[in-house]
Enzyme design. Structure first.
Site, PDB file in Angstrom:
ATOM      1  N   LYS A   1       0.823  -1.215   0.000  1.00 46.10           N
ATOM      2  CA  LYS A   1       0.000   0.000   0.000  1.00 46.10           C
ATOM      3  C   LYS A   1       0.860   1.270   0.000  1.00 46.10           C
ATOM      4  O   LYS A   1       2.066   1.214   0.299  1.00 46.10           O
ATOM      5  CB  LYS A   1      -0.938  -0.044   1.207  1.00 46.10           C
ATOM      6  CG  LYS A   1      -1.927  -1.227   1.161  1.00 46.10           C
ATOM      7  CD  LYS A   1      -2.934  -1.147   2.295  1.00 46.10           C
ATOM      8  CE  LYS A   1      -3.926  -2.298   2.229  1.00 46.10           C
ATOM      9  NZ  LYS A   1      -4.975  -2.191   3.280  1.00 46.10           N
TER      10      LYS A   1
ATOM     11  N   TYR B   1     -12.370  -1.561  -3.838  1.00 46.18           N
ATOM     12  CA  TYR B   1     -12.887  -1.744  -2.474  1.00 46.18           C
ATOM     13  C   TYR B   1     -14.403  -1.594  -2.384  1.00 46.18           C
ATOM     14  O   TYR B   1     -14.932  -1.323  -1.299  1.00 46.18           O
ATOM     15  CB  TYR B   1     -12.198  -0.761  -1.523  1.00 46.18           C
ATOM     16  CG  TYR B   1     -10.807  -1.206  -1.116  1.00 46.18           C
ATOM     17  CD1 TYR B   1     -10.616  -2.290  -0.263  1.00 46.18           C
ATOM     18  CD2 TYR B   1      -9.674  -0.546  -1.597  1.00 46.18           C
ATOM     19  CE1 TYR B   1      -9.347  -2.703   0.122  1.00 46.18           C
ATOM     20  CE2 TYR B   1      -8.391  -0.960  -1.216  1.00 46.18           C
ATOM     21  CZ  TYR B   1      -8.240  -2.034  -0.357  1.00 46.18           C
ATOM     22  OH  TYR B   1      -6.992  -2.449   0.023  1.00 46.18           O
TER      23      TYR B   1
ATOM     24  N   ASN C   1      -2.074   0.227   6.631  1.00 41.40           N
ATOM     25  CA  ASN C   1      -1.550  -1.018   7.198  1.00 41.40           C
ATOM     26  C   ASN C   1      -0.673  -1.830   6.239  1.00 41.40           C
ATOM     27  O   ASN C   1      -0.619  -3.048   6.302  1.00 41.40           O
ATOM     28  CB  ASN C   1      -2.682  -1.855   7.798  1.00 41.40           C
ATOM     29  CG  ASN C   1      -3.726  -2.239   6.777  1.00 41.40           C
ATOM     30  OD1 ASN C   1      -3.582  -1.901   5.601  1.00 41.40           O
ATOM     31  ND2 ASN C   1      -4.751  -2.941   7.198  1.00 41.40           N
TER      32      ASN C   1
ATOM     33  N   HIS D   1      -2.148  -5.466   1.502  1.00 42.67           N
ATOM     34  CA  HIS D   1      -3.445  -6.117   1.323  1.00 42.67           C
ATOM     35  C   HIS D   1      -3.196  -7.600   1.083  1.00 42.67           C
ATOM     36  O   HIS D   1      -2.209  -7.964   0.457  1.00 42.67           O
ATOM     37  CB  HIS D   1      -4.152  -5.519   0.104  1.00 42.67           C
ATOM     38  CG  HIS D   1      -5.361  -6.299  -0.335  1.00 42.67           C
ATOM     39  ND1 HIS D   1      -6.590  -6.135   0.243  1.00 42.67           N
ATOM     40  CD2 HIS D   1      -5.503  -7.272  -1.274  1.00 42.67           C
ATOM     41  CE1 HIS D   1      -7.454  -6.970  -0.328  1.00 42.67           C
ATOM     42  NE2 HIS D   1      -6.821  -7.672  -1.253  1.00 42.67           N
TER      43      HIS D   1
ATOM     44  N   GLU E   1      -9.569 -10.164  -7.615  1.00 42.64           N
ATOM     45  CA  GLU E   1      -8.603  -9.086  -7.411  1.00 42.64           C
ATOM     46  C   GLU E   1      -7.412  -9.218  -8.367  1.00 42.64           C
ATOM     47  O   GLU E   1      -6.929  -8.216  -8.906  1.00 42.64           O
ATOM     48  CB  GLU E   1      -8.146  -9.085  -5.950  1.00 42.64           C
ATOM     49  CG  GLU E   1      -9.285  -8.672  -5.011  1.00 42.64           C
ATOM     50  CD  GLU E   1      -9.017  -8.919  -3.538  1.00 42.64           C
ATOM     51  OE1 GLU E   1      -9.910  -8.615  -2.733  1.00 42.64           O
ATOM     52  OE2 GLU E   1      -7.918  -9.422  -3.189  1.00 42.64           O
TER      53      GLU E   1
HETATM   54  P1  GDP Z   1      -8.135  -6.706   5.797  1.00 40.24           P
HETATM   55  O1  GDP Z   1      -8.823  -7.842   5.087  1.00 40.24           O
HETATM   56  O2  GDP Z   1      -7.278  -7.165   6.943  1.00 40.24           O
HETATM   57  O3  GDP Z   1      -7.360  -5.803   4.847  1.00 40.24           O
HETATM   58  O4  GDP Z   1      -9.268  -5.799   6.492  1.00 40.24           O
HETATM   59  P2  GDP Z   1     -10.731  -5.353   6.021  1.00 40.24           P
HETATM   60  O5  GDP Z   1     -11.196  -6.133   4.833  1.00 40.24           O
HETATM   61  O6  GDP Z   1     -11.593  -5.323   7.244  1.00 40.24           O
HETATM   62  O7  GDP Z   1     -10.534  -3.824   5.590  1.00 40.24           O
HETATM   63  C1  GDP Z   1      -9.964  -3.484   4.341  1.00 40.24           C
HETATM   64  C2  GDP Z   1      -9.008  -2.324   4.540  1.00 40.24           C
HETATM   65  O8  GDP Z   1      -9.748  -1.178   4.965  1.00 40.24           O
HETATM   66  C3  GDP Z   1      -7.967  -2.517   5.652  1.00 40.24           C
HETATM   67  O9  GDP Z   1      -6.852  -3.259   5.236  1.00 40.24           O
HETATM   68  C4  GDP Z   1      -7.608  -1.080   5.994  1.00 40.24           C
HETATM   69  O10 GDP Z   1      -6.695  -0.518   5.045  1.00 40.24           O
HETATM   70  C5  GDP Z   1      -8.959  -0.385   5.836  1.00 40.24           C
HETATM   71  N1  GDP Z   1      -9.636  -0.271   7.132  1.00 40.24           N
HETATM   72  C6  GDP Z   1     -10.207  -1.258   7.884  1.00 40.24           C
HETATM   73  N2  GDP Z   1     -10.727  -0.766   9.031  1.00 40.24           N
HETATM   74  C7  GDP Z   1     -10.488   0.584   9.004  1.00 40.24           C
HETATM   75  C8  GDP Z   1     -10.782   1.654   9.896  1.00 40.24           C
HETATM   76  O11 GDP Z   1     -11.378   1.475  10.968  1.00 40.24           O
HETATM   77  N3  GDP Z   1     -10.367   2.909   9.502  1.00 40.24           N
HETATM   78  C9  GDP Z   1      -9.720   3.149   8.333  1.00 40.24           C
HETATM   79  N4  GDP Z   1      -9.349   4.395   8.009  1.00 40.24           N
HETATM   80  N5  GDP Z   1      -9.423   2.153   7.462  1.00 40.24           N
HETATM   81  C10 GDP Z   1      -9.793   0.888   7.792  1.00 40.24           C
END
Ligand code: GDP
Length: 138
Positions: free
Chosen positions: A10, A50, A113, A116, A127
């Protein structure tokens, strides 16, 4: 059991110069690169990628962040790829990620973070197809 997954490094990680170290950790963990590109998503492309998170409160922030700088997209191959890669990257929130995981090592926050990783075989296909044609996979 799948043998293929999809990842992005990222914009937070590419801008901090972590690309090489993250790729090194991925390759040392036994993943083979099948396709890779350095690119920059437009806001529209990040929004499409997304789309499943459209109703989540952080969607706007996520789209802004993911189009804020270069990313590295890649298709990776390994036995049990989806699950093993999720283990390698660690929890979404780096504060909760296990020691030694990529997010523990390189991520700053739950939003920014570092990497992905696809969460299912089906999403790994979708994807990977978002970024790569058949001619770009080796
Ligand atoms: P992943 O599968 O571990 O990547 O997590 P998710 O599918 O729940 O979320 C997708 C992406 O959205 C995450 O990797 C983060 O970059 C972002 N994200 C998730 N939760 C939050 C949040 O509470 N705040 C913000 N700003 N971004 C978030």
């Amino acid at each position: 059991m799948s043998n293929s997954t999809f990842t992005m490094i990222k914009p937070d990680a590419t801008s901090k110069g972590y690309t090489g170290a993250i790729l090194d950790q991925i390759i040392k963990a036994g993943f083979k690169v099948k396709a890779m590109k350095w690119t920059n998503l437009t806001p529209a492309q990040a929004g499409q990628f997304y789309e499943v998170h459209k109703e989540r409160p952080f969607y706007g922030e996520l789209v802004d962040f993911m189009s804020s700088g270069p990313i590295v997209a890649a298709i990776l191959e390994k036995e049990n790829a989806v699950a093993d890669f999720r283990t390698l990257i660690g929890a979404t929130n780096p504060a909760q990620a296990a020691e030694g995981t990529i997010r523990k090592n390189f991520a700053a926050s739950i939003g920014e973070n570092a990497v992905h990783g696809s969460d299912s075989d089906e999403n790994a296909q979708i994807e990977g197809n978002f970024f790569f044609s058949k001619l770009e996979r080796f």
